[in-house]
Design a protein around this motif. Structure first.
Motif, mmCIF file in Angstrom:
data_model
loop_
_atom_site.group_PDB
_atom_site.id
_atom_site.type_symbol
_atom_site.label_atom_id
_atom_site.label_comp_id
_atom_site.label_asym_id
_atom_site.label_seq_id
_atom_site.Cartn_x
_atom_site.Cartn_y
_atom_site.Cartn_z
ATOM 1 N N MET A 90 29.028 28.094 -38.689
ATOM 2 C CA MET A 90 28.566 26.760 -38.320
ATOM 3 C C MET A 90 29.594 26.055 -37.430
ATOM 4 S SD MET A 90 27.359 23.543 -40.703
ATOM 5 C CE MET A 90 29.010 22.979 -41.097
ATOM 6 N N VAL A 91 30.875 26.276 -37.707
ATOM 7 C CA VAL A 91 31.919 25.642 -36.894
ATOM 8 C C VAL A 91 31.970 26.261 -35.501
ATOM 9 C CG1 VAL A 91 34.415 25.356 -36.647
ATOM 10 C CG2 VAL A 91 33.324 24.930 -38.863
ATOM 11 N N LEU A 92 31.953 27.591 -35.426
ATOM 12 C CA LEU A 92 32.164 28.274 -34.150
ATOM 13 C C LEU A 92 30.915 28.313 -33.274
ATOM 14 C CD1 LEU A 92 34.361 31.291 -35.317
ATOM 15 C CD2 LEU A 92 35.104 29.235 -34.104
ATOM 16 N N GLY A 93 29.732 28.373 -33.890
ATOM 17 C CA GLY A 93 28.521 28.499 -33.096
ATOM 18 C C GLY A 93 27.470 27.466 -33.383
ATOM 19 N N GLY A 94 27.817 26.433 -34.150
ATOM 20 C CA GLY A 94 26.843 25.434 -34.548
ATOM 21 C C GLY A 94 27.194 24.028 -34.114
ATOM 22 N N PRO A 95 27.020 23.051 -34.989
ATOM 23 C CA PRO A 95 27.169 21.643 -34.591
ATOM 24 C C PRO A 95 28.572 21.255 -34.162
ATOM 25 C CG PRO A 95 26.849 21.844 -36.968
ATOM 26 C CD PRO A 95 26.542 23.176 -36.380
ATOM 27 N N VAL A 96 29.605 21.861 -34.732
ATOM 28 C CA VAL A 96 30.970 21.500 -34.324
ATOM 29 C C VAL A 96 31.201 21.905 -32.879
ATOM 30 C CG1 VAL A 96 33.411 21.843 -34.775
ATOM 31 C CG2 VAL A 96 31.813 21.678 -36.695
ATOM 32 N N MET A 97 30.862 23.145 -32.547
ATOM 33 C CA MET A 97 31.005 23.605 -31.169
ATOM 34 C C MET A 97 30.138 22.789 -30.217
ATOM 35 S SD MET A 97 29.445 25.587 -28.601
ATOM 36 C CE MET A 97 28.274 26.683 -29.393
ATOM 37 N N SER A 98 28.902 22.502 -30.640
ATOM 38 C CA SER A 98 27.992 21.739 -29.776
ATOM 39 C C SER A 98 28.499 20.325 -29.528
ATOM 40 C CB SER A 98 26.601 21.692 -30.408
ATOM 41 O OG SER A 98 26.051 22.979 -30.517
ATOM 42 N N LEU A 99 29.049 19.682 -30.561
ATOM 43 C CA LEU A 99 29.558 18.320 -30.405
ATOM 44 C C LEU A 99 30.695 18.278 -29.388
ATOM 45 C CD1 LEU A 99 29.507 15.372 -31.335
ATOM 46 C CD2 LEU A 99 31.111 15.995 -33.155
ATOM 47 N N ILE A 100 31.593 19.238 -29.460
ATOM 48 C CA ILE A 100 32.686 19.306 -28.489
ATOM 49 C C ILE A 100 32.128 19.536 -27.084
ATOM 50 C CG2 ILE A 100 34.780 20.561 -27.821
ATOM 51 C CD1 ILE A 100 35.122 21.286 -30.784
ATOM 52 N N SER A 101 31.139 20.417 -26.979
ATOM 53 C CA SER A 101 30.541 20.719 -25.679
ATOM 54 C C SER A 101 29.856 19.495 -25.084
ATOM 55 C CB SER A 101 29.535 21.865 -25.838
ATOM 56 O OG SER A 101 28.873 22.138 -24.624
ATOM 57 N N TYR A 102 29.086 18.767 -25.889
ATOM 58 C CA TYR A 102 28.417 17.571 -25.380
ATOM 59 C C TYR A 102 29.428 16.555 -24.842
ATOM 60 C CZ TYR A 102 24.265 19.221 -27.943
ATOM 61 O OH TYR A 102 23.209 19.955 -28.403
ATOM 62 N N THR A 103 30.578 16.451 -25.502
ATOM 63 C CA THR A 103 31.608 15.518 -25.051
ATOM 64 C C THR A 103 32.097 15.877 -23.655
ATOM 65 O OG1 THR A 103 32.291 15.199 -27.350
ATOM 66 C CG2 THR A 103 33.831 14.491 -25.642
ATOM 67 N N GLY A 104 32.147 17.173 -23.355
ATOM 68 C CA GLY A 104 32.593 17.596 -22.037
ATOM 69 C C GLY A 104 31.718 17.084 -20.918
ATOM 70 N N PHE A 105 30.412 16.933 -21.176
ATOM 71 C CA PHE A 105 29.499 16.455 -20.132
ATOM 72 C C PHE A 105 29.685 14.974 -19.829
ATOM 73 C CE2 PHE A 105 27.023 20.298 -21.306
ATOM 74 C CZ PHE A 105 26.874 20.820 -20.040
ATOM 75 N N LEU A 106 30.454 14.266 -20.650
ATOM 76 C CA LEU A 106 30.796 12.884 -20.326
ATOM 77 C C LEU A 106 31.855 12.815 -19.231
ATOM 78 C CD1 LEU A 106 31.024 11.407 -23.949
ATOM 79 C CD2 LEU A 106 29.227 10.930 -22.263
ATOM 80 N N LEU A 107 32.535 13.935 -18.988
ATOM 81 C CA LEU A 107 33.695 13.934 -18.096
ATOM 82 C C LEU A 107 33.467 14.669 -16.784
ATOM 83 C CD1 LEU A 107 36.394 14.712 -20.834
ATOM 84 C CD2 LEU A 107 35.791 12.476 -19.898
ATOM 85 N N VAL A 108 32.581 15.654 -16.775
ATOM 86 C CA VAL A 108 32.398 16.467 -15.561
ATOM 87 C C VAL A 108 30.912 16.634 -15.270
ATOM 88 C CG1 VAL A 108 34.557 17.741 -15.799
ATOM 89 C CG2 VAL A 108 32.510 18.597 -16.927
ATOM 90 N N PRO A 109 30.558 17.023 -14.042
ATOM 91 C CA PRO A 109 29.153 17.235 -13.675
ATOM 92 C C PRO A 109 28.536 18.405 -14.439
ATOM 93 C CG PRO A 109 30.528 16.991 -11.714
ATOM 94 C CD PRO A 109 31.459 17.126 -12.870
#
Length: 306
Positions: A90-109
């Motif tokens: 769940m941490v590596l392939g689930g909501p934790v990973m997804s939450l970090i990924s979504y945050t990245g889209f706040l910073l780059v195209p």
């Protein structure tokens, strides 16, 4: 004699071609659904959703749908996976990973995350396969990894030269999530857990986070954005990019085999740039396009068996 033989072979060829065609269509559809998930994330952040809001849309709806299946298979050992392994996945392939990924889209195209994350997942997968799973890495795959790194450097140059510190941080976030997903894949292979079982468990475990979300006022926040936008995210995140893409990719693997089906995730970056351009009005820059072409060449080499 030849004519009779040819006529007898024709139905066989037709029967062989049908499963292959279904596999190709399913694989391409899965890649398109992943691309639409990336584009939906970018759109959702623009209209006011937070990364946590998108996380809820991504996992809660499918978690509710899958809960009866997990309960029937056995909640005490999480479908035979076990709680400790289930939480790690769940941490590596689930909501934790997804939450970090979504945050990245706040910073780059959009083009950065959609290329960097899958690329680093491939690089991390090759690295873990060699060091952790003790698999042989062919010269072609090693060359592909080097080419992928070159493509990532091209995209990183845009962040350094045109976006600044936020761009570099955003790119590093996608490097991290790519390697997290590589760890997820390596553990699936090491523990011999099927992708379908992992998806069931991850989505159901994600429901444990729902009470925290409700207590912090998340429901009122997403309600204020409107029904239409929430429906778009429920479809893009909770259906297309999640269970639908996973199911279609699994069918592709069954019809074509692992090696041939591995081509389709590599199509997702190009489809993401295309959907981002058509649906969001974000055309790729010259550096993004150059980086994408380089990465796709690396994907091709990395997926060859020789």
């Amino acid at each position: 004699m030849d004519q009779r033989t040819s006529g007898a072979d024709a139905p066989i060829r037709t029967n062989d071609a049908a499963p292959a065609l279904i596999g190709v269509l399913c694989g391409l559809s899965a890649a398109l659904f992943w691309a639409l998930g990336f584009a939906g994330t970018r759109h959702g952040l623009k209209v006011g959703f937070t990364p946590v809001d998108l996380l809820v849309h991504r996992y809660v709806w499918s978690g509710i749908a899958f809960l009866p299946l997990v309960l029937r298979a056995g909640i005490t050992d999480l479908c035979g996976i076990g709680w400790s392994r289930g939480l790690a996945l769940m941490v590596l392939g689930g909501p934790v990973m997804s939450l970090i990924s979504y945050t990245g889209f706040l910073l780059v195209p959009l083009g950065h995350g959609s290329v960097i994350q899958p690329s680093c997942a491939t690089l991390g997968g090759l690295l873990l396969a060699a060091l952790f799973l003790k698999e042989h890495i062919s010269a072609s795959r090693l060359t592909g990894a080097i080419v992928i790194v070159g493509g990532l450097c091209v995209i990183g140059a845009e962040s350094i030269g045109h976006i600044g510190a936020d761009g570099v941080r955003g790119d590093l976030i996608f490097v991290l999530t790519g390697f997290m997903f590589a760890g997820f894949g390596a553990l699936l292979r090491h523990w011999r857990v099927s992708a379908v079982s992992a998806a069931l468990v991850i989505n159901v475990l994600s429901l444990l986070l729902l009470p925290i979300y409700l207590l912090t006022g998340g429901l009122a926040r997403v309600a204020a954005i409107g029904v239409t936008e929430n429906a778009i995210q429920a479809l893009a995140q909770g259906v297309l990019a999640g269970p639908a893409a996973l199911y279609l990719f699994a069918v592709s693997v069954q019809r074509l085999g692992v090696a041939r089906a591995a081509v389709f995730p590599a199509c997702a970056p190009a489809l993401t740039l295309l959907t981002g351009w058509l649906l969001l009005g974000e055309p790729p820059t010259a550096l993004q396009a150059a980086g994408l072409v380089t990465v796709l060449c690396g994907f091709y080499l990395a997926q060859r068996q020789r």
